[in-house]
Design an enzyme around this catalytic site. Structure first.
Site, PDB file in Angstrom:
ATOM      1  N   HIS A  86       7.127 -42.793 -25.261  1.00  0.00           N
ATOM      2  CA  HIS A  86       7.009 -41.732 -26.264  1.00  0.00           C
ATOM      3  C   HIS A  86       6.139 -42.129 -27.457  1.00  0.00           C
ATOM      4  O   HIS A  86       6.661 -42.583 -28.477  1.00  0.00           O
ATOM      5  CB  HIS A  86       8.401 -41.378 -26.798  1.00  0.00           C
ATOM      6  CG  HIS A  86       9.261 -40.679 -25.809  1.00  0.00           C
ATOM      7  ND1 HIS A  86       9.218 -39.311 -25.620  1.00  0.00           N
ATOM      8  CD2 HIS A  86      10.196 -41.143 -24.946  1.00  0.00           C
ATOM      9  CE1 HIS A  86      10.089 -38.961 -24.686  1.00  0.00           C
ATOM     10  NE2 HIS A  86      10.692 -40.056 -24.260  1.00  0.00           N
ATOM     11  N   CYS A 101       7.138 -38.181 -20.784  1.00  0.00           N
ATOM     12  CA  CYS A 101       8.502 -38.260 -20.269  1.00  0.00           C
ATOM     13  C   CYS A 101       8.781 -37.095 -19.307  1.00  0.00           C
ATOM     14  O   CYS A 101       8.191 -37.036 -18.248  1.00  0.00           O
ATOM     15  CB  CYS A 101       9.504 -38.325 -21.419  1.00  0.00           C
ATOM     16  SG  CYS A 101      11.101 -39.004 -20.937  1.00  0.00           S
ATOM     17  N   GLU A 104       4.861 -40.127 -29.475  1.00  0.00           N
ATOM     18  CA  GLU A 104       5.199 -39.193 -30.564  1.00  0.00           C
ATOM     19  C   GLU A 104       6.430 -39.660 -31.350  1.00  0.00           C
ATOM     20  O   GLU A 104       6.754 -39.107 -32.391  1.00  0.00           O
ATOM     21  CB  GLU A 104       5.380 -37.769 -30.010  1.00  0.00           C
ATOM     22  CG  GLU A 104       6.750 -37.422 -29.432  1.00  0.00           C
ATOM     23  CD  GLU A 104       7.009 -38.031 -28.060  1.00  0.00           C
ATOM     24  OE1 GLU A 104       6.253 -38.928 -27.630  1.00  0.00           O
ATOM     25  OE2 GLU A 104       8.001 -37.619 -27.420  1.00  0.00           O
TER      26      GLU A 104
END
Lengths: 225, 85
Positions: free
Chosen positions: A193, A85, A195
């Protein structure tokens, strides 16, 4: 494997990235943007967020922060560097990856789970995925439209640098691009994302394997070189 | 000491979402004669230098390194007259 999670003022996915590294059994440590060495680390994770409040341009200020030279050095030393990002925006700003991220063509900030395709599984980052495997990672960005010249786009395709594409392009990115690597294959930038996709109960745990790949970097990266 | 006006705009082929939104807004107001709005940024700063070649070198270097992203933007600057400062 010990990762640096670089923290800028305004980073807000730093704890998620730290958690992802630890969850797959790697070590992680936060590193302040004013530091000037990453020599003690085997890999670098650049989190999402709004570094320096996105002042001037996304990633512009972070791109000249003291830590930047060390990020470039780590990339030169063939260590894995992952920018997610805002981390992707920073990697394009400092020239480790080509192109730029501009405002989504639909004008809106988009935050939702997104269906993506791993279009190149022959990298140290994607080794244990099947070719063209679909994964679900959340996206959350207002400036995630990947832009580059036609010439650069052809180059990205020719060198198999496009790793991840959107199944339904949400932001106008050229070629549905969601993530690219450098020519050498050790710097990955992506808008989605992984994560935030570590727990099936929260919607998706597809992100786990990406971090498992990087944890076994030496092994994975070597076999594809 | 000189005062600089640096204007940064998106390259013409890069989509300007702010410009697009403004285009619609001026039409909402009723001004159909206005179109193709492009939104840029302007930076004013002082520079402790008087030699124009030196100023050119510094401003270009800083624009390429930080002020502008030349992948998507272009920049132009002028040295302002003392009277307008």
């Amino acid at each position: 494997m010990k990762f640096a999670v670089v923290r800028f003022p305004g980073s807000n996915c730093d704890r998620d990235l730290y958690n992802a590294a630890v969850k797959v059994g790697a070590k992680a440590e936060y590193v302040d943007y004013r530091e000037t060495s990453l020599d003690d680390f085997d890999g670098v994770l650049i989190p999402g967020g709004f570094s320096f409040g996105d002042y001037l341009r996304t990633g512009a200020m972070a791109g000249v922060a003291p830590i930047t030279k060390s990020i470039k050095k780590a990339a030169d030393e063939d260590k894995p560097v992952l920018g997610i990002c805002n981390g992707f925006q920073i990697l394009t700003e400092i020239g480790l990856l080509p192109g730029a991220l501009i405002h989504n063509t639909g004008h809106t900030f988009i935050s939702r789970n997104e269906s993506l395709k791993i279009v190149n599984n022959n990298t140290g980052f994607t080794k244990n995925h099947a070719e063209n495997e679909d994964v679900v990672y959340p996206i959350a960005h207002g400036e995630g439209c990947y832009y580059c010249t036609d010439e650069t786009y052809e180059e990205l395709k020719d060198n198999n640098q496009i790793i991840l594409t959107y199944n339904e392009n949400p932001n106008g990115s050229i070629g549905d691009i969601a993530g690219i690597i450098n020519k050498r294959g050790n710097v990955l930038g992506m808008m989605p994302h992984p994560e935030r996709a570590l727990e099936a109960v929260l919607g998706s745990d597809d992100g786990l394997r990406l971090f498992e790949n990087i944890k076994s970097w030496e092994e994975n990266h070597d076999t594809v070189r | 000491m000189k005062k600089i006006e640096l204007i940064i705009t998106l390259q013409t082929q890069v989509l300007d979402t702010q410009g697009e939104a403004l285009d619609r807004a001026v039409k909402d107001i009723g001004h159909d004669e206005i179109s193709n709005i492009r939104v840029g940024k302007v930076l004013y700063f002082d520079i402790d230098e008087t030699d124009t070649d030196k100023i050119d070198e510094i401003v270009k270097s800083m624009s390429e390194r930080l002020f502008a992203n030349t992948v998507i933007e272009t920049y132009n600057y002028k040295i302002l007259d003392e009277e307008t400062v």
